[in-house]
Design an enzyme around this catalytic site. Structure first.
Site, short mmCIF file in Angstrom:
data_model
loop_
_atom_site.label_atom_id
_atom_site.label_comp_id
_atom_site.label_asym_id
_atom_site.label_seq_id
_atom_site.Cartn_x
_atom_site.Cartn_y
_atom_site.Cartn_z
N ASP A 73 44.38 43.50 37.79
CA ASP A 73 43.13 43.49 38.54
C ASP A 73 43.01 42.24 39.40
O ASP A 73 43.65 41.21 39.14
CB ASP A 73 41.93 43.62 37.60
N GLU A 135 41.28 41.42 33.41
CA GLU A 135 41.44 40.01 33.05
C GLU A 135 40.42 39.16 33.77
O GLU A 135 39.87 38.20 33.21
CB GLU A 135 42.86 39.54 33.40
#
Length: 382
Positions: A73, A135
């Protein structure tokens, strides 16, 4: 080799994997790429099936070996003034531009591009790959993969997280706790303010207490970190509807970034005791339904790996850099470490470019990462 990395990086950057979006299209690409090379994979989905971690294994079917880890991400581009297309590779002046190029699709591209090098020689140790989601919003997604590692018969011994460190080996970072405080008071016309319970005023008292607790946390220092102590700060606050109405609701978010060896139980217990014994009793004398509640938003542990360990010595050789340091930002490293996987951080690019407009990773950093992975492949085959 550079053309292969550039092609893979271009593909990765084209996927909009902002944390609010699904990462499944990118995971499909990673999965297909690895399976085409004969590498076995496994997915770990979120509760809604819209995101997934990807775990892969090659080499001997036993425990041990090295895991290469990265998150898929990226942070949003909203409100940023980009001069290049954020979700498209732009290569100019020796730099690869695009959202996530530094943090951390550049590393993932290097890992994928190096796989033929790993597979060209029989590996004497297992090679593990871990690609996670969410994350950037508190290391939330990787938890299912970590739970799998804790009980796996083929758990890796070592892990390298490729966060952008300019290829400097990193052995430590702080942990983080993010929380939300909701205050529910009692509204009334401001002309009769003493009859109400002002949620904003009570929020201010809680924030004042947090300031005092932060000062106490700062008394414990470790010069290996910058700043060398745990920090506490309030980042977002909302409350009230109009100036002539005593506010009934107020909400604020705060975080504690703490040294790896600092436990927060005492700090949180003192905060709760202050709220329960001093604030709520006063609030409820005017309105019995008044309340103050705390909710955890995210949490991850700090990381502190021995820079004198054998693993650290190996990474210094692979990266050709023995200048070990700590970083200010957090990673999934503490979670892997808690699962029994010794973890260090080393990857291409700099966080000076991460999260910013016109994010980039230099071609020189990519080349250095590829060189490190090539040395790792030789070591794992030797």
């Amino acid at each position: 080799m550079s053309e292969r990395v550039e092609s893979i990086l271009a593909t990765l950057l084209a996927f909009d994997t902002t944390s609010r979006e699904s990462n499944l299209a990118l995971i499909d690409y990673l999965d297909s790429y690895l399976q085409d090379l004969g590498i076995s994979t496994r997915r770990f989905y979120d509760a809604e099936g819209k995101k997934a971690n990807l775990y892969a294994h090659s080499g001997p079917a036993r425990s041990g070996g090295v895991m290469l880890s990265g998150h898929t991400d990226v942070v949003p581009v909203d409100g940023q003034q980009w001069t290049v297309a954020p979700f498209q590779l732009t290569h100019k002046n020796g730099r690869y531009y695009g959202r996530g190029s530094a943090d951390m699709k550049g590393f993932i591209a290097c890992v994928l591009a190096s796989m033929p090098e790993f597979l060209a020689r029989p590996l004497n140790q297992p090679l593990h790959l871990a690609f996670s989601y969410d994350e950037e919003v508190g290391c939330l997604g990787v938890r299912s993969l970590v739970d799998h590692l804790k009980t796996s018969a083929f758990k890796p011994s070592l892990c390298i997280i490729g966060e952008p460190t300019e290829m400097r080996p990193v052995y430590g970072h702080k942990g983080k706790l993010a929380m939300r405080c909701d205050i529910h008071g009692h509204a009334c016309h401001s002309a009769y303010a003493p009859q109400g319970v002002n949620a904003i005023e009570y929020a201010a008292r809680v924030i004042s207490k947090l300031g005092a607790l932060g000062e106490r946390l700062a008394e414990t220092q470790d010069p290996r970190f910058d700043p060398p102590y745990s920090t506490l700060q309030v980042g977002v606050i909302n409350g009230g509807t109009a100036l002539n109405i005593v506010p009934e609701h107020c909400q604020f978010d705060f975080e504690i970034r703490h040294l790896p060896d600092v436990e927060l139980d005492t700090t949180l217990a003192e905060l709760t005791q202050y709220v329960d014994h001093e604030l709520l009793s006063a609030m409820r004398t005017k309105a019995a339904h008044s309340d103050i509640r705390f909710r955890q938003l995210s949490q991850y542990p700090g990381l502190l790996t021995d820079p004198q360990s054998e693993f650290a010595g190996w990474l210094a050789q692979w990266s050709e850099n023995d200048a070990f340091s700590t970083v200010a930002f957090g990673t999934e490293g503490g979670l892997f470490d808690q699962a029994g996987v010794a973890t260090l951080i080393c990857g291409p690019g700099s966080m000076e470019q991460g999260h910013k407009a016109d994010e980039y990773v230099s071609a020189e950093q990519i080349q250095r990462c590829m060189a490190m992975l090539n040395k790792l492949a030789q070591w794992m085959a030797g």
